[in-house]
Enzyme design. Structure first.
Site, short mmCIF file in Angstrom:
data_model
loop_
_atom_site.label_atom_id
_atom_site.label_comp_id
_atom_site.label_asym_id
_atom_site.label_seq_id
_atom_site.Cartn_x
_atom_site.Cartn_y
_atom_site.Cartn_z
N HIS A 119 32.28 31.38 -55.13
CA HIS A 119 31.93 32.01 -56.39
C HIS A 119 33.09 32.02 -57.37
O HIS A 119 32.88 32.12 -58.58
CB HIS A 119 31.41 33.43 -56.15
CG HIS A 119 30.02 33.46 -55.62
ND1 HIS A 119 29.11 34.45 -55.93
CD2 HIS A 119 29.35 32.61 -54.79
CE1 HIS A 119 27.96 34.21 -55.32
NE2 HIS A 119 28.09 33.10 -54.62
N HIS A 144 25.36 27.57 -46.31
CA HIS A 144 24.38 28.45 -45.68
C HIS A 144 24.32 28.26 -44.17
O HIS A 144 23.50 28.90 -43.51
CB HIS A 144 23.01 28.25 -46.33
CG HIS A 144 22.95 28.76 -47.73
ND1 HIS A 144 21.82 28.66 -48.51
CD2 HIS A 144 23.88 29.38 -48.50
CE1 HIS A 144 22.07 29.18 -49.70
NE2 HIS A 144 23.31 29.62 -49.72
#
Length: 735
Positions: free
Chosen positions: A101, A264
């Site tokens: 991020h 993920h």
């Protein structure tokens, strides 16, 4: 009366020497909301930086015990803290999300965002909904930052922690380059969108096109809504958003699949209960929270009771281990739509085998279902993504390599050329997205430089042509992601040699003459150096013609890139749709031309005085696009005078708008049209701050000051991408 004064003083202490800094005071921006924002040109000056002026982060980094730092980070991964316990006893997934991020705000449109300045520490990023609970990750890192201090920036530490997290769980990385320098307050130049509410999306046109230069599809999210566009759980529609967002980050389909699937493979999403239990973000949190936000009243407020995105569950049964289980789950089951305990759309496997259940985040003996987001299922139901995902599923080594390379690109894309990288793990390989440039192995003496300048000035090229070409080559530089600039001479190559602003026919003529000069020289000198040297020679001549015998500093050493080293699509985004320094604008935009000028100046790393002196100088040097007369307030074109400012401020003239959007400068007495101008020209007399600079340079006693300041700003732009000079200077000091 005395008692009354005391009472008033107790009610309102803001008097005398105390200034009310509260948010309810009226500012200039409140009175004049359309005021030109020049503050973005001065947002990172010395006054905000606590380091000594001579502090050199790269030199400090060289003192770092890099391997000891990595070992401390590795230990941190499994040292769970009671105040914010690690899911599954491992902080790795949290630090991967933090690093991702930090880097993932980058967009190729203007090169802004990204990890290179450590701005996840500041608003708005520290309080974006998508960054919920990453404040905990940064607090977990604080003891390590405290220990290593100035030798490692927050910006570098965020990314290195992500690398170590991947490695500690068995994943592959291909290296790390340090060199990210922290800023000390938010970057106000970045446009994140016009929405006034978090998670709103008003950034698409009627035909669905995402507003330039944005990459994220929703305000406050790094990429796209994981529940689907506008919260609708449609995997195919989600794929369209994903493709556009990742494209605007400079990623292709293969890199996109690798990053989503690889990221993920680790960790879980958190949506244990309703969002009504979650407190305010860090910037809105009470003072006693000390910068921590999103404190939750649901259950324990942490661990298995954590609420972050609202989606709940792990993607795989092995959330702290690199393996192929993400694809095993994605393709091994059908998925049914449901809502999380927090009310978010997510997908659950139909009749999962017990071996495919995930451990509880706190109790490994307890098994819980896995999940997929709508954006995960996009990799299965979009035809192109599915092909790539199935290929990766069948080829684990290819997948691991693709993820490692995409991760390196994600976390280093905004750092510029490889010469800026620091540390022992910098990959030897050159990547096309780094815009590689061949090294040069020649040096030039002062006598040789003077001889080349004489050849250029005697070549038949005008001062205007020499200045234009040098500016066109160097002014592609973006301070945001350190791309562009004169080094590489990519103005010779596609796509730059075809850009309208560069006047392709005239450019071809100038480059042809430079190539002739290059062939005639006794030693090999790059076209990149010749272009800059030609511009410098022209500036010197223009200054001499104005009565000032000055030298323009020149540092040889630029290389010439090849077309094979140039990603045409990647460089296309550097094309200026407006360049106020050349009085160029491709078409009419909703943003006023003067704002586009300031934005261009900020990307070049210029201050407001530097922007002012460059515009004034370039106008009289005849650097306008296609020799347009607008703003050329002089009868001595090609002579470096302060005529632009003198005539701009002369009250013998009035400024009259025309229907075409151009302004006529007329003699007040006779009505004679003396000159024409654009808004970019007139802003230097209209805006009170810029007018003060214009007045300064128009003074009779500042003519030489104007010339010297122009040269300093000119050299700054010409050398903006010369990170090799910085590196050589550092090495000479440490040698």
């Amino acid at each position: 009366m005395e008692n009354q004064n005391r009472q008033n003083a107790s009610q309102c202490p803001f008097h005398g020497s105390i200034t009310n800094q509260s948010s309810n005071r009226t500012t200039n921006k409140d009175w004049w909301p359309n005021q030109l924002n020049l503050s973005i040109l001065h947002q990172h000056d010395r006054k905000t930086n606590p380091h000594d002026e001579e502090f050199d982060y790269a030199a400090e980094f060289q003192k770092l015990d890099y391997w000891a730092l990595k070992e401390d980070l590795r230990k941190l991964m499994t040292e769970s803290q009671d105040w914010w316990p690690a899911d599954y006893g491992h902080y790795g997934p949290l630090f991967i999300r933090m690093a991702w991020h930090s880097a993932g705000t980058y967009r190729i449109g203007d090169g802004r965002g990204g990890a290179s300045t450590g701005t996840q520490r500041f608003a708005p990023l520290n309080s974006w909904p998508d960054n919920a609970n990453l404040d905990k990750a940064r607090r977990l890192l604080w003891p390590i930052k405290k220990k290593y201090g100035n030798k490692i920036s927050w910006a570098d530490l965020f990314i290195l922690a992500g690398n170590v997290a991947i490695e500690s769980m068995g994943g592959k990385t291909i290296g790390f380059g340090g060199g990210r320098v922290d800023v000390w307050h938010p970057e106000e130049d970045i446009y994140w969108g016009a929405e006034k509410e978090w998670l709103a999306s008003e950034r698409h046109s009627d035909d669905g096109e995402l507003e330039h230069p944005l990459a994220a599809s929703v305000m406050g999210l790094i990429y796209v809504n994981p529940e689907g566009p506008d919260g609708k759980p449609d995997p195919k529609a989600a794929a369209r958003d994903i493709r556009e967002t990742f494209r605007r980050m400079g990623m292709n389909d293969e890199e996109t699949v690798a990053l989503i699937a690889g990221g993920h493979t680790f960790g879980k999403a958190h949506g244990a209960g309703p969002a009504t239990h979650v407190g305010p973000e860090p910037e809105a949190a009470p003072i006693e929270a000390q910068g921590l936000g999103w404190m939750s009243s649901y259950g324990k407020g942490k661990g298995s009771d954590t609420i972050t995105s609202g989606i709940e569950g792990a993607w795989t049964p092995t959330p702290t281990q690199w393996d192929m289980s993400y694809f095993d789950m994605l393709f091994g089951y059908d998925w049914w739509l449901t809502k999380s305990p927090a009310g978010a759309w997510q997908w659950m496997a139909v009749d999962p085998n017990e071996k495919d259940l995930a451990p509880d985040a706190e109790d490994p003996s307890k098994k819980v279902p896995t999940m997929m987001m709508t954006t995960d299922l996009a990799l299965r139901f979009d035809p192109e993504y599915e092909k790539i995902a199935r290929r990766f599923h069948q080829n684990p080594e290819e997948f691991a390599e693709a993820f490692a390379r995409a991760w390196f690109k994600l976390t280093h894309r905004d750092m510029g050329p490889k010469t800026r990288y620091l540390g022992p793990e910098v990959p030897k390989e050159d990547f096309i997205w780094q815009d590689p440039i061949p090294e040069v192995n020649y040096e030039l003496t002062e006598a040789e430089i003077e001889e080349i300048k004489a050849k250029i000035l005697n070549s038949g090229l005008t001062v205007s042509e020499l200045v234009k070409t040098a500016w066109a080559s160097a002014s592609t530089f973006r301070h945001s992601d350190k791309r562009g600039g004169a080094n590489g001479a990519r103005i010779r190559l596609a796509p730059q040699n075809e850009w309208e602003v560069n006047e392709p026919e005239r450019l071809a003529k100038v480059l042809s003459i430079y190539e002739d000069i290059q062939r005639e020289l006794p030693k090999k000198v790059s076209i990149a150096d010749l272009i800059v040297l030609g511009g410098s020679a022209a500036v010197e001549k223009a200054a001499r013609d104005a009565g000032f015998d000055v030298k323009v500093p020149f540092s040889p050493g630029r290389g010439d890139a090849t077309q094979e080293q140039t990603d045409v699509e990647s460089f296309a985004v550097l094309e200026p749709f407006a360049d106020g320094f050349r009085n160029y604008q491709k078409q009419e935009y909703s943003v006023p031309p003067e704002e586009l000028l300031v934005d261009k100046a900020q990307l070049l790393g210029l201050t407001a005085p530097e922007m002012t002196v460059l515009v004034g100088g370039l106008r009289v040097l005849g650097a306008n696009y296609r020799d347009l007369p607008h703003g050329v307030f002089t009868d001595r074109i090609g002579v470096l005078t302060n005529d632009f400012f003198v005539n701009l401020l002369d009250m013998d003239y009035e400024w009259v708008p025309t229907d075409s959007g151009i302004y006529e400068i007329r003699n007040r007495k006779t009505g004679e049209v003396r000159w024409t101008a654009t808004r970019v020209d007139l802003i230097f007399g209209s805006n009170s701050i810029l007018r003060s600079y214009a007045e300064f340079y128009a003074q009779d006693d500042n003519q030489e000051k104007f010339v010297r300041d122009f040269i300093n700003a000119w050299v700054k732009v010409m050398n903006a991408d010369r990170f090799d000079l910085v590196k050589k200077a550092r090495e000479s000091v440490t040698a």
